[in-house]
Design a protein around this motif. Structure first.
Motif, mmCIF file in Angstrom:
data_model
loop_
_atom_site.group_PDB
_atom_site.id
_atom_site.type_symbol
_atom_site.label_atom_id
_atom_site.label_comp_id
_atom_site.label_asym_id
_atom_site.label_seq_id
_atom_site.Cartn_x
_atom_site.Cartn_y
_atom_site.Cartn_z
ATOM 1 N N HIS A 1 0.867 -1.181 0.000
ATOM 2 C CA HIS A 1 0.000 0.000 0.000
ATOM 3 C C HIS A 1 0.902 1.228 0.000
ATOM 4 C CE1 HIS A 1 -4.012 1.905 1.259
ATOM 5 N NE2 HIS A 1 -3.193 2.860 0.850
ATOM 6 N N LEU A 2 1.071 1.838 -1.170
ATOM 7 C CA LEU A 2 1.836 3.075 -1.306
ATOM 8 C C LEU A 2 0.875 4.246 -1.145
ATOM 9 C CD1 LEU A 2 4.512 4.517 -2.023
ATOM 10 C CD2 LEU A 2 3.845 4.342 -4.429
ATOM 11 N N VAL A 3 1.144 5.082 -0.160
ATOM 12 C CA VAL A 3 0.213 6.140 0.238
ATOM 13 C C VAL A 3 0.324 7.328 -0.716
ATOM 14 C CG1 VAL A 3 -0.414 7.714 2.118
ATOM 15 C CG2 VAL A 3 0.391 5.393 2.633
ATOM 16 N N SER A 4 -0.817 7.880 -1.129
ATOM 17 C CA SER A 4 -0.831 9.103 -1.940
ATOM 18 C C SER A 4 -0.262 10.254 -1.124
ATOM 19 C CB SER A 4 -2.258 9.442 -2.365
ATOM 20 O OG SER A 4 -2.843 8.378 -3.081
ATOM 21 N N ASN A 5 0.439 11.157 -1.813
ATOM 22 C CA ASN A 5 1.062 12.265 -1.079
ATOM 23 C C ASN A 5 1.284 13.473 -1.980
ATOM 24 O OD1 ASN A 5 3.395 10.726 -2.315
ATOM 25 N ND2 ASN A 5 4.417 12.565 -1.594
ATOM 26 N N PRO A 6 1.421 14.657 -1.385
ATOM 27 C CA PRO A 6 1.692 15.871 -2.157
ATOM 28 C C PRO A 6 3.184 16.153 -2.244
ATOM 29 C CG PRO A 6 1.240 16.467 0.094
ATOM 30 C CD PRO A 6 1.194 14.952 0.035
ATOM 31 N N SER A 7 3.530 17.324 -2.780
ATOM 32 C CA SER A 7 4.938 17.726 -2.858
ATOM 33 C C SER A 7 5.449 18.331 -1.557
ATOM 34 C CB SER A 7 5.140 18.728 -4.002
ATOM 35 O OG SER A 7 5.151 18.068 -5.247
ATOM 36 N N HIS A 8 4.620 18.439 -0.557
ATOM 37 C CA HIS A 8 5.123 18.774 0.781
ATOM 38 C C HIS A 8 5.797 17.496 1.294
ATOM 39 C CE1 HIS A 8 3.252 22.779 1.585
ATOM 40 N NE2 HIS A 8 2.538 22.394 0.542
ATOM 41 N N LEU A 9 7.107 17.421 1.079
ATOM 42 C CA LEU A 9 7.817 16.146 0.990
ATOM 43 C C LEU A 9 7.582 15.210 2.157
ATOM 44 C CD1 LEU A 9 11.139 17.561 -0.452
ATOM 45 C CD2 LEU A 9 9.252 16.483 -1.674
ATOM 46 N N GLU A 10 7.693 15.712 3.375
ATOM 47 C CA GLU A 10 7.593 14.824 4.530
ATOM 48 C C GLU A 10 6.193 14.814 5.146
ATOM 49 O OE1 GLU A 10 10.094 12.779 5.543
ATOM 50 O OE2 GLU A 10 11.249 13.502 3.838
ATOM 51 N N ALA A 11 5.235 15.527 4.545
ATOM 52 C CA ALA A 11 3.877 15.549 5.098
ATOM 53 C C ALA A 11 3.243 14.173 5.085
ATOM 54 C CB ALA A 11 3.008 16.534 4.320
ATOM 55 N N VAL A 12 3.718 13.304 4.211
ATOM 56 C CA VAL A 12 3.145 11.960 4.129
ATOM 57 C C VAL A 12 3.587 11.083 5.296
ATOM 58 C CG1 VAL A 12 4.993 10.850 2.780
ATOM 59 C CG2 VAL A 12 2.604 10.148 2.449
ATOM 60 N N ASP A 13 4.628 11.486 6.029
ATOM 61 C CA ASP A 13 5.160 10.627 7.098
ATOM 62 C C ASP A 13 4.115 10.297 8.157
ATOM 63 O OD1 ASP A 13 7.493 10.942 5.689
ATOM 64 O OD2 ASP A 13 8.481 12.201 7.157
ATOM 65 N N PRO A 14 3.534 11.309 8.825
ATOM 66 C CA PRO A 14 2.562 10.961 9.869
ATOM 67 C C PRO A 14 1.315 10.301 9.313
ATOM 68 C CG PRO A 14 2.524 13.321 9.447
ATOM 69 C CD PRO A 14 3.704 12.769 8.704
ATOM 70 N N VAL A 15 0.938 10.657 8.078
ATOM 71 C CA VAL A 15 -0.236 10.036 7.467
ATOM 72 C C VAL A 15 -0.008 8.534 7.303
ATOM 73 C CG1 VAL A 15 -1.688 9.975 5.414
ATOM 74 C CG2 VAL A 15 -0.873 12.175 6.291
#
Length: 838
Positions: free
Chosen positions: A225-239
């Motif tokens: 499961h690869l999580v969708s994410n934006p260009s705010h590079l590390e914002a996907v970490d906690p998600v």
């Protein structure tokens, strides 16, 4: 095997002196265990030179052995780990041949195939889609065999799913070779512009999520499961971590083993983005732990055009992780056997000790930041060297003596080129992921009346819940102030006292968990409540044992988890958003200490909460509770920035509400949990009104059918003036009307700001006559609050009625810091509300 980096990485010490009985050996090895990584051969291009270290200026057999292990293509930073057992575990695997990873010819053949696929995939993309951004993995393509080994070790230790978050570099490669999506699906994204993007929805290719099944070298199947994410590079970490925790919680016992989180970072972002530090900080806390995350820093020693010497003040980007008691492995990205060995150690360490692990994979970036960027302008010497540097698969093929590598490369290239040609016939942009089954009964879309639920409870149900909420075990030494609070709440439930917000919330949560709906709630000091209003956990004054009434409502009830969070907004809010993504049946709430503090989490709000459905078609039912209201407490304790949420509201993406009384809050929470559709809910909650009689409700109001989007004024019929407002100011207007003995001014509470309840507002206006002035009243300055959005809507539906507004003057700051100035301003607002003329 020819002499190479590949062979140097497996140096070991096999003498009996490994047991630590030789003092001289221990002194030498102790120095190398602590400082050896500084002299390691870690940069494939040689720009990050070994740093001479006086503590390592030793000669003799022990020094040669230790140097071959700790100053090789693997460098370990572990002396900051305070647990000696954990340090010894790593020493044993670094120093003992029977503990480390030994690569076989079969393994090498698989590794070579993965490297060829990784590099050739990028080369075909470059040839066929020249000028298109894709953020190539070339230069760090060892990431693919690294993840392959993590998956193999993880599956052996119990993993059934890898939950993976990463930014855009190498993402398409990971979608193809880890998520195992057919390459023609990926190529199809380059063949034509997605029309949704032109219309303002959808997202670029390298932000999309993906799911798939991966077959490990041992034959196990692991869901990806690869999580969708934006260009705010590390914002996907906690998600990613929040999503992992939700999946683990759904599973129950054994969840930590089954769901393995992996985060892939760029070196500049890992060192520079604070949300990464926030996420790592809560890694071992009970409310947030996932049993350890494997972090991989895909280290180009470069960030866009910025050299690593300008990115961080430490030698390595990964040094930020030294504040945690976790291992950091630095590894040369061109010693692929060493990379795979480190991957195995990292996975095994995670499962052994349940903590995070960091792998610093050091390589380079073959092209610019993207393939349309020219890096020779800013790093001419680096890219002169890269230009003549062979692809990794060719280097590895030579290292292992693979004579068939050229043929394998040609066959794989032909495979990708055939897929690329087939992509031209794809009619619609493929969906690269599938939602889990637990989303089957939930949906988004527009609200329809037939989807509505009744949220009221009868008097007997409320009395039963009150009893459970206001009692505690015999022998429990309760604090006198809390005892008094519970006595008052008992009176509230019995109808002897008006119900305040704290009791209304407790009744909502209790009713939900009793009916089987899980509640998860977190925020700074949320267990007691910033305003001393919640007291969800009772503390024994003699031994500090806890009793949580919400966990003792009824046999077989759902869990109610309320956590004090770390002092973090972005990291914790990202976690809770992620949690809500994979636990749609649950009511997931995050509370800001003051509504203003949500400003720090703006990237999470903008990129995930507001836009996640439009960009990725991913739903969330997350609730944000934001204390809001002007009470003379200054600019950082007044405004939750209503204007920012209103501005981001479109196409029914979120719900925005400001309930003006306790019963409304109760119905709103229950509505959010009980509906069979999911949208984020933003709630502007009160501060001074939490216990104010005007905002309290009779127990009978909790038996009403549902939440009211608009609260009508039943005291005034035909009116000369209709004041429409939301929140605390409405109660102050009612008090001012009473003081003035005004009988011709109606006061209407707009409880739901978005979606705007047009029909209800129109009906209420009409009930008060066709000729009344309509006045929007808000506490916020003219350039803030809901003014611009609401005023436009009111003018559209007002007919011939004049539409006016009363507000503070425009200001660069939300509120004054002077209590006296606030009082003057508030009195002026109230006066203008009753006297302003069109």
């Amino acid at each position: 095997m020819p002499a190479s980096k590949t062979s140097s990485s497996v140096a070991r010490v096999s003498s009996p002196s490994n047991n630590g009985s030789n003092p001289e050996r221990e002194r030498v090895f102790g120095a190398y265990r602590q400082w050896g990584y500084l002299e390691g051969d870690l940069d494939p291009l040689g720009f990050l030179r070994p740093r001479p270290t006086p503590e390592l200026e030793r000669e003799g057999e022990y020094a040669r052995e230790a140097r071959a292990i700790y100053s090789s293509t693997i460098g370990v930073e572990i002396n900051h780990i305070y647990n000696p057992e954990r340090r010894r575990w790593i020493y044993d695997r670094m120093e003992s041949p029977d503990q480390g990873y030994e690569v076989t010819e079969k393994d090498q053949s698989r590794i070579l195939d993965l490297l060829i696929r990784a590099d050739v995939f990028e080369q075909v993309m470059q040839q066929r889609y020249l000028g298109s951004k894709r953020f190539s993995l070339e230069g760090v393509s060892a990431l693919i065999p690294l993840v392959d080994e993590v998956l193999d070790a993880g599956a052996r230790l119990g993993a059934i799913e890898l939950v993976m978050g990463m930014s855009h570099r190498g993402r398409l490669n990971v979608i193809a070779h880890v998520a195992q999506r057919p390459p023609e699906e990926i190529f199809a994204g380059f063949e034509d512009v997605d029309p949704r993007s032109v219309l303002g929805s959808g997202d670029v290719k390298y932000h999309m999520g993906a799911t798939g099944e991966y077959a490990t070298k041992s034959g196990a199947k692991v869901h990806i499961h690869l999580v969708s994410n934006p260009s705010h590079l590390e914002a996907v970490d906690p998600v990613t971590i929040g999503r992992t925790r939700a999946k683990q919680d759904r599973t129950g016992e054994g969840g930590r083993e089954k769901y393995l989180p992996l985060l892939v970072h760029g070196d500049a972002a890992f060192a520079g983005q604070g949300i990464l530090a926030e996420t790592m900080n809560y890694a071992d806390l009970p409310g947030y732990t996932v049993g350890g995350t494997i972090h991989v820093v895909v280290n180009n020693l470069l960030g866009f055009t910025t050299s690593y010497t300008e990115e961080h003040s430490t030698r390595f980007a990964a040094c930020i992780a030294r504040r945690q008691s976790i291992p950091i492995f630095h590894v040369n990205g061109e010693d692929v056997d060493a990379v795979v060995r480190v991957a195995r150690m990292a996975a095994e360490y995670r499962y052994q000790f349940g903590t995070d692990v960091v792998i610093d994979l050091i390589g380079y970036r073959r092209h610019g930041h993207s393939e349309v960027d020219d890096p020779t302008i800013t790093q001419p010497l680096l890219y002169k060297k890269i230009k003549d540097h062979l692809p990794l698969w060719e280097i590895y093929a030579d290292d292992i003596g693979a004579s068939d590598a050229e043929g394998r490369g040609a066959a794989i290239k032909e495979e990708f080129e055939t897929a690329q040609k087939g992509a031209k016939d794809v009619k619609h942009k493929p969906t690269l992921r599938e939602l889990p089954k637990y989303w089957d009964s939930y949906f988004g879309g527009l609200h329809k009346p037939e989807f509505e639920v009744e949220t009221g409870l009868n008097a007997d149900e409320l009395a039963e819940l009150t009893n459970r909420l206001t009692t505690y075990p015999d022998g429990f030494h309760i604090h006198p102030k809390v005892k008094k609070l519970l006595e008052q709440r008992a009176e509230m439930g019995a109808g002897k006292r008006a119900v305040d917000y704290g009791m209304a919330e407790a009744l909502a949560f209790a009713s939900l968990v009793k009916s089987g709906i899980h509640v998860r709630f977190s925020g700074q000091d949320s267990r007691r409540g910033t305003f001393n209003q919640r007291h969800s956990a009772l503390i024994d004054t003699e031994n500090e044992n806890e009793y949580v009434p919400l966990e003792n409502i009824a046999p077989g009830q759902a869990r109610c988890e309320i956590y004090n969070s770390t002092l973090s907004e972005a990291g914790v809010l990202g976690f809770e958003y992620g949690y809500s993504r994979d636990y749609p049946e649950s009511l997931v709430l995050w509370e800001a200490q003051f509504g203003d503090f949500v400003n720090v989490a703006q990237a999470i709000i903008d990129q995930f909460i507001s836009a996640g459905e439009a960009k990725w078609n991913l739903l969330s039912g997350l609730v944000l509770l934001l204390p809001h209201g002007y009470e003379g407490q200054g600019p950082e304790h007044s405004s939750a920035r209503i204007e920012r949420f209103i501005q981001s509201a479109a196409k029914h993406n979120i719900q925005i509400a400001q309930p003006s009384n306790a019963a409304q809050y109760f119905h709103l929470l229950r509505r959010q949990a009980m509906r069979h559709w999911r949208k984020p809910l933003i709630v502007f909650t009160p501060k001074s009104m939490l216990r104010h009689p005007d905002a309290s409700s009779s127990i009978e109001d909790f038996t009403h059918k549902n939440f009211l989007n608009v609260i009508p004024d039943t005291e005034v019929g035909e009116a000369d003036r209709i004041l429409i407002c939301t929140g605390k100011i409405g109660h102050e207007l009612q008090a001012e009307r009473k003081r003035r003995k005004d009988t011709s001014t109606a006061i209407v509470f707009l409880e739901q700001l978005y979606p705007f309840p047009e029909d209800e507002v129109v009906a209420e206006f009409d009930r008060h006559g066709k000729h009344a002035d309509i006045v929007w009243v808000q506490e916020e300055p003219a350039n803030m609050g809901a003014l611009f959005n609401i005023l436009t809507r009111l003018k559209r539906i007002a007919g011939d009625r004049p539409v006016l507004s009363v507000k503070r003057s425009s200001s660069p700051s939300p509120a004054t810091g002077s209590a006296k100035a606030h009082e003057v301003e508030q009195k002026t607002l109230l006066t203008l509300a009753f006297t302003t003329k069109g």
